[in-house]
Design a protein around this motif. Structure first.
Motif, mmCIF file in Angstrom:
data_model
loop_
_atom_site.group_PDB
_atom_site.id
_atom_site.type_symbol
_atom_site.label_atom_id
_atom_site.label_comp_id
_atom_site.label_asym_id
_atom_site.label_seq_id
_atom_site.Cartn_x
_atom_site.Cartn_y
_atom_site.Cartn_z
ATOM 1 N N GLY A 1 0.107 0.602 -5.439
ATOM 2 C CA GLY A 1 -0.181 1.495 -4.326
ATOM 3 C C GLY A 1 0.850 1.316 -3.229
ATOM 4 O O GLY A 1 1.847 0.617 -3.407
ATOM 5 N N MET A 2 0.608 1.949 -2.091
ATOM 6 C CA MET A 2 1.579 1.911 -1.002
ATOM 7 C C MET A 2 0.880 2.030 0.350
ATOM 8 O O MET A 2 -0.140 2.720 0.455
ATOM 9 N N CYS A 3 1.431 1.365 1.341
ATOM 10 C CA CYS A 3 0.924 1.441 2.719
ATOM 11 C C CYS A 3 -0.567 1.154 2.792
ATOM 12 O O CYS A 3 -1.309 1.823 3.520
ATOM 13 N N GLY A 4 -1.033 0.184 2.024
ATOM 14 C CA GLY A 4 -2.439 -0.204 2.068
ATOM 15 C C GLY A 4 -3.270 0.385 0.947
ATOM 16 O O GLY A 4 -4.424 0.013 0.768
ATOM 17 N N GLY A 5 -2.691 1.309 0.191
ATOM 18 C CA GLY A 5 -3.394 1.855 -0.976
ATOM 19 C C GLY A 5 -3.421 0.827 -2.096
ATOM 20 O O GLY A 5 -2.499 0.017 -2.228
ATOM 21 N N GLU B 1 -2.829 -11.242 -9.132
ATOM 22 C CA GLU B 1 -3.770 -11.222 -8.009
ATOM 23 C C GLU B 1 -3.432 -10.049 -7.091
ATOM 24 O O GLU B 1 -2.336 -9.493 -7.148
ATOM 25 N N ILE B 2 -4.395 -9.722 -6.267
ATOM 26 C CA ILE B 2 -4.181 -8.688 -5.250
ATOM 27 C C ILE B 2 -4.160 -9.377 -3.896
ATOM 28 O O ILE B 2 -4.993 -10.227 -3.604
ATOM 29 N N ARG B 3 -3.156 -9.025 -3.095
ATOM 30 C CA ARG B 3 -3.044 -9.597 -1.747
ATOM 31 C C ARG B 3 -3.158 -8.467 -0.739
ATOM 32 O O ARG B 3 -2.377 -7.523 -0.774
ATOM 33 N N VAL C 1 -0.849 -3.617 0.358
ATOM 34 C CA VAL C 1 -1.468 -4.351 -0.741
ATOM 35 C C VAL C 1 -0.364 -4.741 -1.710
ATOM 36 O O VAL C 1 0.428 -3.891 -2.108
ATOM 37 N N GLU C 2 -0.288 -6.010 -2.048
ATOM 38 C CA GLU C 2 0.646 -6.441 -3.094
ATOM 39 C C GLU C 2 -0.154 -6.795 -4.342
ATOM 40 O O GLU C 2 -1.175 -7.475 -4.240
#
Ligand SMILES: [Zn+2]
Lengths: 730, 165
Positions: free
Chosen positions: A530-534, B117-119, B132-133
């Motif tokens: 995702g991008m910019c918080g997505g 993992e999701i950050r 979100v990374e």
């Protein structure tokens, strides 16, 4: 421009490259003389060339027998300079406009003028990715264009074949671990003379493919398209004169190069952009894979993009993984092609689209990595599996630039990696067959910065995405659809959600031997970010099948059927509904043959989301839930949207309750999260002790070994000594 | 030359411009005065007066301020010097268990937390989720964007920024 028609092609190619190096302009064209003289004529003639391409492709699609080409449009054609640079192209799988350029240049560099000779009426074909294509099923044909004895250009066409005769049926052969199992190779071969395909070449195809009618008729379609374009170009040269054509075609490319630089300066911001994606492959315990390396592995794909002050785009894949004994390696042609097709969609939406755009870019694909294997025996049959997520990152990097510059309507979270199903065995007609099912060419797209992504309508390799008609697919395989539906929540969550994907469910029909093979990534990682918080789109879904199902008995008893596996990730609707042997498989699906009465389902992937999910419009969400794009559970838990039912029982957002719930969720975020500095201090201990799964540790060891920069950045980030090494085998 | 009113740009940025109109903007030649109109729209949106120099995310900007050029959340929170990675000054929540991944993916298959993992990077003030990374455990945090701010204003916009001390 020098008139170098008297010299050999090889000399002309070298001279053209020298002039580019010397002047910075294509073929030394420092001034667009013809454009200046008569800009209208300049534009009109390019439109004509483009029309030749589009109409030749449409005509060819009607010759083809393959639903991939006829229905889905897996074809592209283009017109080239004598040196092999694209001047004009059609719509379709544009990735190959540039891979064909590499093929033509390869023949020139390898002395084809002397042997086998390049003559009027010759037909050359290629599907060798190290010469110039992406993968074996992408078979390309080119014919030289001679005008009164002078070579004035090339016409080329590519179709993606649905069957290539590899170790498993189809074309994206995931079992191929070296090139020798990928299928039938045609290596820059002269396959015809005097506008006719050689009989012995056709016989070779007929005897080495599971479904030769696709390949052979596509071959005829491509040759017809090439001849059509060749004759149109010759007629045009007759009208405008040879000298004019030679200057014009070069100016088009130089104009394309300048336009790309100008577009970059217009739409983006100079600087360094970074992103990454991952790819997880799981083959452990699966039949057919040779034990040539570790069975499971994890690839990191970091990309750094620099936009220079001049407007040049430089992509750098330094820090990625080595090539391997798997089918996902990519050649420089494929990497270039991926970049080209992305640029044509994002930046070349006006003006002249041709190889000039590619010349305004640079790409660093480190030798020895999957992007540029130092071993030409490496297989590339499913290189899209790495190309798609990689160029999805490229799209996000460009989009960061578009957002910075204010062109939010162009920002796009990007293309997705989506799985594919192929099959073979005994058809419903009782004959042998093989086919790649190309409904995968309609995945969900990433979100945009101003709206949701496209549902079941986009793939990176073909901007004109199409899933094809169910009835046509059913004519070509011994399976009938019992379901094709949207996969709820398959778009990544966000203010704007990613486009959703679909899932197909089939009943195997009228066969006792159907091999189903899928060529995909596992569920272990997210590869569509995702991008910019997505949030990223979900991972690849696992496969569900039911062997020896009681579907016919249920139908006879008039009991309801399950038309898909449903939305419970732990127990499928198949398990709840059907008797029979339940199959649940992660990653490539390679098992014993299926037979009539079995049920199989296959889901495609959606795209990543854009923006903070708590800014999602509750009304759109209610619509999503009503129409099956989102589950009620996700609306509440992920989006913080409280839904009620209206008088007719349809979901309706309770705005006040939603606002209150979201305020709570923001509180919860702050309570749960910790400062990044704290996290780094804690996490660096984990890194120091190499407390990783074996595949993760191996990924770090490989990346550090291949890239001193990756090693340095890694150690610096975690505060590790310069001689630090990840523990475990060397 | 193409140009749109500030109101149109405002609606476009907010995602509220009707689709047919958005579609026409996408198909038309680009408006060369977009950047400064865009900045004006964004400046109206924020409650602070320090001038925005460059948006770098959905609610994240580089702006001038008393403490120099900084990355700043729309709520006003400063992430410090714009040349440093703002993520290092954010709050983070890592989802590296099946349970925590399941919260975001309730009805789908989920990755193996030992591989991925999701950050989530939040603003410490307003709790906005800025980025979100999705990364393997142990993967360094990415510095998404290092714009050549001075070069951009000087060479591309022809309006050099004032020197900063
Ligand atoms: Zn904030």
């Amino acid at each position: 421009m020098l008139d170098r028609t008297a010299n050999s092609l090889q000399q002309r190619l070298l001279e053209s490259e020298r002039l580019m190096g010397e002047t910075g302009c294509y073929d030394g064209i420092t001034e667009l003389r013809l454009r200046k003289e008569d800009p209208l004529k300049f534009e009109t003639l390019h439109t004509k060339l483009r029309a030749y391409c589009v109409s030749a492709r449409e005509m060819a699609r009607r010759i083809s027998a393959s639903p991939g080409v006829r229905e889905v449009g897996e074809m592209v054609v283009a017109i080239y300079t004598p040196e092999g640079d694209a001047i004009a192209l059609s719509n379709g799988i544009m990735v190959h406009v540039h891979t064909m350029s590499r093929f033509i240049k390869w023949m020139i560099r390898n002395g084809y003028e002397q042997n086998p000779g390049i003559r009027d009426g010759d037909i050359f074909a290629n599907n060798d990715a190290f010469i110039g294509t992406v993968q074996v099923p992408d078979v390309m044909d080119v014919v030289p264009i001679f005008f009164e004895g002078t070579l004035v250009g090339w016409a080329g066409a590519v179709c993606h074949e649905l069957e290539s005769g590899g170790i498993t049926p189809g074309g994206d052969v995931c079992l191929a671990q070296e090139r020798f199992t990928e299928g039938l190779f045609v290596c820059a071969e002269k396959i015809g003379e005097n506008d006719e395909i050689r009989r012995d070449y056709v016989i070779r195809c007929e005897r080495n493919l599971r479904m030769p009618i696709y390949w052979v008729l596509d071959e005829k379609a491509k040759v017809a398209a090439c001849i059509d374009m060749r004759e149109s170009v010759k007629q045009l040269i007759g009208e405008i004169g040879l000298g004019y054509w030679q200057q014009l075609s070069k100016e088009y490319i130089e104009e394309g190069r300048r336009a790309q630089l100008a577009r970059t300066r217009q739409l983006t911001v100079p600087g360094i952009y970074r992103g990454h994606t991952f790819y997880g492959h799981v083959t452990e315990g699966k039949p057919g894979f040779q034990p040539l390396a570790d069975p499971n592995w994890l690839y990191n794909i970091p990309i750094e993009m620099e936009i220079t002050s001049e407007g040049k785009i430089r992509l750098d894949f330094d820090g990625t993984q080595p090539w391997g004994y798997h089918s996902m390696n990519c050649t420089p042609a494929g990497m270039d092609g991926g970049m080209f097709v992305t640029l044509t969609q994002h930046m070349n939406f006006e003006g002249l689209v041709n190889d000039g755009a590619w010349m305004a870019t640079e790409i660093n694909i480190p030798h020895g990595t999957w992007t540029n294997p130092d071993n030409e025996m490496a297989a590339t049959a499913t290189s899209w599996a790495l190309l798609l997520p990689a160029y999805g990152v490229f799209q996000r990097l460009l989009s960061r630039g578009f957002i910075a510059r204010g062109f939010v309507e162009e920002a796009f979270v990007g293309q997705v990696n989506s799985p594919m199903i192929e099959m073979g065995g005994t058809s419903q007609y009782g004959s042998g067959f093989g086919m790649a099912h190309f409904e995968c060419a309609a995945a969900g797209s990433g979100a945009l910065a101003i709206k949701d992504g496209l549902d079941t309508a986009y793939v990176g390799w073909n901007p004109e995405s199409d899933m094809g008609n169910i009835e046509i697919w059913e004519q070509n395989m011994p399976m009938v659809y019992i379901g094709r539906s949207i996969v709820p929540n398959s778009g990544g969550a966000g203010k704007y959600r990613g486009g959703c994907a679909f899932i197909s469910t089939w009943l195997i029909n009228k066969t006792d031997h159907l091999r189903l093979v899928t060529s995909e990534h596992s569920s272990r990682v997210f590869d569509n970010g995702g991008m910019c918080g997505g949030y990223p789109a979900p991972t690849c879904e696992k496969h569900h099948a039911v062997r020896n199902s009681d579907i016919f008995e249920r139908a006879e008893r008039r009991q309801p059927l399950a038309h898909g596996p449903g939305t419970d990730p732990l127990v499928s609707d198949f398990e709840r509904t059907y008797e029979g042997e339940q199959v649940w498989e992660e990653g490539p699906y390679i098992t014993r043959p299926h037979k009539a009465g079995d049920i199989f389902s296959h889901a495609y992937n959606g795209g990543g989301g854009f923006g903070d999910v708590l800014e999602r419009d509750p009304i759109k969400t209610a619509w999503d839930v009503e129409n099956g794009f989102l589950t009620r559970e996700a609306a509440g838990k992920v989006f913080g949207i409280i839904l009620e039912e209206d008088a007719d029982g349809y979901p309706q957002a309770d705005i006040d309750a939603t606002v209150a719930r979201r305020a709570e969720m923001r509180e919860e975020r702050l309570k749960r999260a910790i400062p990044v500095s704290e996290w780094i201090a804690k996490e660096s201990e984990r890194v120091r002790t190499s407390d990783f799964a074996p595949e993760v540790a191996k990924m770090y060891r490989s990346a550090m070994k291949l890239s001193p920069r990756f090693a340095k950045d890694f150690k610096e980030f975690w505060g590790l000594a310069s001689d630090f090494a990840i523990a475990g085998e060397k | 030359m193409t140009g749109y009113s500030k109101e149109v740009i405002n609606d476009l940025v907010n995602g509220t411009l009707p689709w047919p109109q958005t579609r026409r903007i996408m198909s038309a030649y680009k408006d060369d005065d977009r950047f400064f109109k865009y900045l004006a729209v964004l400046q109206d949106r924020v409650s602070w007066s320090d001038p925005i120099l460059l948006p770098v995310g959905d609610h994240l900007f580089i702006c001038d301020s008393a403490e120099g050029r900084i990355t700043r959340c729309e709520c006003g929170h400063s992430f410090g010097d714009y040349r440093k990675n703002w993520k290092l000054k954010a709050l983070i929540n890592v989802r590296n268990t099946e349970e925590s991944l399941r919260e975001i993916y309730p009805n789908s298959d989920i990755p193996d937390p030992s591989w991925m993992e999701i950050r989530e990077f939040f603003c410490p003030n307003c709790a906005h989720l800025h980025e979100v990374e999705a990364a393997a455990p142990g993967y360094p945090i990415v510095h998404d964007f290092e714009p050549d701010l001075e070069g951009f204003y000087r060479d591309w916009l022809g309006r050099p920024l004032k020197e900063v001390a």
